[in-house]
Design an enzyme around this catalytic site. Structure first.
Site, short mmCIF file in Angstrom:
data_model
loop_
_atom_site.label_atom_id
_atom_site.label_comp_id
_atom_site.label_asym_id
_atom_site.label_seq_id
_atom_site.Cartn_x
_atom_site.Cartn_y
_atom_site.Cartn_z
N GLY A 198 1.05 -1.07 0.19
CA GLY A 198 -0.02 0.00 0.13
C GLY A 198 0.74 1.18 -0.33
N PRO B 35 5.25 -4.38 -1.22
CA PRO B 35 4.71 -3.34 -1.89
C PRO B 35 4.26 -3.79 -3.70
CG PRO B 35 7.34 -3.66 -1.34
CD PRO B 35 6.47 -4.63 -0.85
N GLY B 36 3.76 -2.77 -4.05
CA GLY B 36 3.54 -4.18 -5.18
C GLY B 36 4.01 -2.00 -6.29
N ARG B 37 2.93 -1.65 -6.13
CA ARG B 37 3.21 -0.63 -6.34
C ARG B 37 3.95 0.87 -6.86
NH1 ARG B 37 -1.87 2.93 -6.98
NH2 ARG B 37 -2.73 2.40 -5.73
N ARG C 293 -7.75 3.21 -14.76
CA ARG C 293 -7.87 3.97 -13.46
C ARG C 293 -8.25 5.42 -13.30
NH1 ARG C 293 -3.92 4.80 -9.95
NH2 ARG C 293 -4.65 4.09 -7.69
N TYR D 21 -10.90 4.89 -10.41
CA TYR D 21 -10.82 5.62 -9.58
C TYR D 21 -10.91 7.65 -9.95
CZ TYR D 21 -9.28 0.37 -8.90
OH TYR D 21 -8.58 -0.39 -8.43
N CYS E 298 -15.61 4.35 -27.02
CA CYS E 298 -16.63 4.53 -27.69
C CYS E 298 -17.18 4.92 -26.10
CB CYS E 298 -16.92 3.95 -28.12
SG CYS E 298 -16.45 3.13 -29.96
N GLU E 299 -16.44 5.82 -25.16
CA GLU E 299 -17.18 5.92 -24.50
C GLU E 299 -16.70 7.47 -23.48
OE1 GLU E 299 -17.56 2.13 -22.10
OE2 GLU E 299 -17.16 4.10 -20.06
N TYR F 56 -0.58 -1.75 -11.92
CA TYR F 56 -2.39 -1.45 -12.50
C TYR F 56 -2.22 -0.28 -13.90
CZ TYR F 56 -1.50 -2.77 -7.63
OH TYR F 56 -1.35 -3.24 -6.24
N1 LLP Z 1 -0.90 -7.11 -0.32
C1 LLP Z 1 -2.23 -7.37 -0.22
C2 LLP Z 1 -2.28 -8.90 0.08
C3 LLP Z 1 -3.21 -6.35 -1.87
O1 LLP Z 1 -4.20 -6.95 -2.25
C4 LLP Z 1 -2.54 -5.72 -2.29
C5 LLP Z 1 -2.93 -4.57 -3.59
C6 LLP Z 1 -0.60 -5.32 -2.35
C7 LLP Z 1 -0.30 -6.43 -2.04
C8 LLP Z 1 0.07 -4.85 -3.03
O2 LLP Z 1 -0.86 -3.24 -2.60
P1 LLP Z 1 -0.03 -1.87 -3.50
O3 LLP Z 1 1.55 -1.81 -2.56
O4 LLP Z 1 0.28 -2.14 -4.74
O5 LLP Z 1 -0.51 -0.86 -3.00
N2 LLP Z 1 -6.15 -1.74 -8.43
C9 LLP Z 1 -5.90 -0.78 -7.87
C10 LLP Z 1 -5.22 -1.24 -6.33
C11 LLP Z 1 -5.83 -2.49 -5.34
C12 LLP Z 1 -4.68 -2.81 -5.05
C13 LLP Z 1 -5.16 -4.34 -4.59
N3 LLP Z 1 -4.28 -4.67 -3.87
C14 LLP Z 1 -5.39 0.53 -8.07
O6 LLP Z 1 -5.45 0.82 -9.49
O7 LLP Z 1 -4.88 1.62 -7.13
#
Ligand code: LLP
Length: 449
Positions: free
Chosen positions: A260, A303-305, A346, A350, A377-378, A407
């Site tokens: 997150g 961490p992902g994002r 996104r 969002y 088309c939107e 994402y």
């Molecule tokens: N761990 C778990 C259990 C999660 O559900 C998620 C994200 C992460 C880690 C990684 O989160 P990050 O570090 O990337 O924030 N599609 C949305 C984000 C959905 C996140 C879902 N879970 C967007 O585009 O903002």
């Protein structure tokens, strides 16, 4: 003279002396000529350095309080075989949320033990693949899953390592859909009350010899820029761990505080600083455990994002440019590009804001209020809601949108039967396709007539 573009662009983005932008030494025009547009362009060195920085920041902050920590890269943000290898090489593990993500991590050679599997509705097939691969942890998301997992572990003749995902009630991050730890949603088990669903699941796991209880998992949301929520969640999770120990004598060895970590999307914004958040988390965990009188667990984060988001831009070609007079008399220039909500959902989903620049040339023209839109088309097919672009923006210009690595490709669709763009890595002046562009033939091949 060439000048780095700076945040929110990837670290290797530079405006060259002649006004064109290059990414890790590869010019925008060369990328477009070789790979076409739209294309996701990923700066490998930036991704590696972000991965390394997270690992080092968390390892040193937790070492300072006497705890160990693992960093799992959340593959849902974007996963390909090369990216999984790079994060592994940088000392990270890989968090997967489906059988598909698991398959990519395994194809990359990530050892099963360094993989976690999440999911609120895992299929038997996904669980079987995870057990067969010997994943290091399966994160249980409901009470019914405990029995299913135990049965499948028995069938496979293995003991499944398990964490239980809890909801702490902490609501953090940008948008309701991306905040996952408040109560009224599908993820995890509530830890509210003495006989909470979370406690019930932990006890159920302990009763099953086919399962090994590793610990407790909490993920509080996404795009978090204020880190105080992590400490509040940690307090709840560590208290649950202490309560379970008091009840059963079993002190679970691990706690995951989820992902997150927020990033800058626009000029002038700042990423959540990994050193600051790591120190805050480590100190919170240490003082909470001291207060509870329990030894420190092994920690992990996901961490992902923050690892992949800022490393990638989407390169588009500008097509139709159309001035539209607004009710208040202002003029908005609609700049249409050759992609849109199919490659970046996104903004539509969002209301997310992005930044864009013309990267094929420099312009001295007076900036105009522009909206970058796609080809779908939107009318909600918006790529960048509001951005100043040079007044002479025209068809054929190359436009890059920053921070599309997380994402973006991972949530891309084939809306309007648009083939999905490739992911092209750039490094030291060389570009390489990581995921190839889809073609109309790919789409036709799925349609059995
Ligand atoms: N761990 C778990 C259990 C999660 O559900 C998620 C994200 C992460 C880690 C990684 O989160 P990050 O570090 O990337 O924030 N599609 C949305 C984000 C959905 C996140 C879902 N879970 C967007 O585009 O903002």
């Amino acid at each position: 003279m060439s000048t780095p573009l700076g945040s929110p662009w990837p670290s290797g983005a530079v405006r060259e002396a002649d006004g064109e932008v290059s990414f890790a030494g590869v010019r925008a025009s060369a990328l477009a000529a070789e790979h076409g547009t739209p294309a996701y362009v990923l700066d490998e060195a930036d991704l590696r350095s972000r991965a390394r920085r997270y690992r080092e920041a968390f390892e040193s902050a937790f070492a300072a309080v006497g705890a160990e920590v693992d960093v799992y890269y959340a593959g849902k943000a974007f996963l390909s075989v090369a990216v999984a290898r790079w994060v592994l090489e940088e000392g990270l593990r890989v968090d997967t949320a489906t059988g598909g993500e698991l398959a990519i991590a395994l194809r990359a050679g990530v050892p099963g033990a360094a993989i976690g599997l999440h999911g609120n509705n895992k299929s038997d097939e996904e669980i079987r693949s995870a057990l067969e691969a010997g994943v290091g942890r399966i994160i249980v998301d409901s009470l019914v899953e405990v029995d299913r997992l135990a049965a499948l572990a028995a069938e496979a003749g293995v003991v499944a390592p398990v964490m239980v995902r809890v909801t702490t009630g902490v609501h953090a991050g940008g948008h309701e859909y991306i905040s996952t730890a408040h109560e009224d949603q599908k993820f995890g088990l509530s830890l509210a009350g003495e006989d909470s669903p979370a406690m019930a699941a932990l006890l159920a796991v302990l009763e099953r010899p086919e399962l090994e209880l590793l610990g407790i998992h909490s993920h509080i949301g996404s795009q978090i820029l204020d880190p105080t929520g992590f400490a509040v969640a940690a307090e709840k999770v560590l208290s649950l761990r202490a309560a379970l120990a008091a009840r059963t004598g079993r002190l679970v060895p691990e706690v995951d505080l989820g992902g997150g970590f927020g990033v800058a999307y626009l000029p002038g914004e700042a990423d959540l600083d990994p050193e600051v958040v790591a120190k805050a988390q480590a100190e919170a965990v240490a003082s909470i455990c001291e207060g509870l009188g329990t030894p420190l667990p092994r920690l992990s984060i996901e961490p992902g994002r923050a690892i992949v988001g800022p490393t990638t831009v989407t390169l588009y070609s500008v097509g139709t440019v159309k001035p539209v007079t607004l009710e208040d008399g202002r003029v908005r220039t609609y700049v249409s590009v050759d992609g849109g909500m199919s490659d970046n959902l996104r903004p539509a989903l969002y209301g997310a804001d992005y930044h864009a620049e013309i990267v094929s040339r420099r312009s001295e023209a007076e900036p105009v209020l522009a909206r970058v839109v796609g080809k779908h088309c939107e009318s909600g097919d918006i790529v960048v809601r509001e951005v100043q672009l040079p007044g002479d923006v025209r068809a054929g210009d190359l436009l890059a949108v920053a921070v599309t690595g997380a994402y973006g490709r991972s949530m891309a669709s084939n809306y309007n039967q648009v083939p999905r763009p490739p992911v092209v890595a750039v490094r030291e002046g060389v570009s390489r396709v990581l995921v190839r562009r889809e073609t109309v033939e790919d789409l036709l091949a799925l349609d059995l007539g």
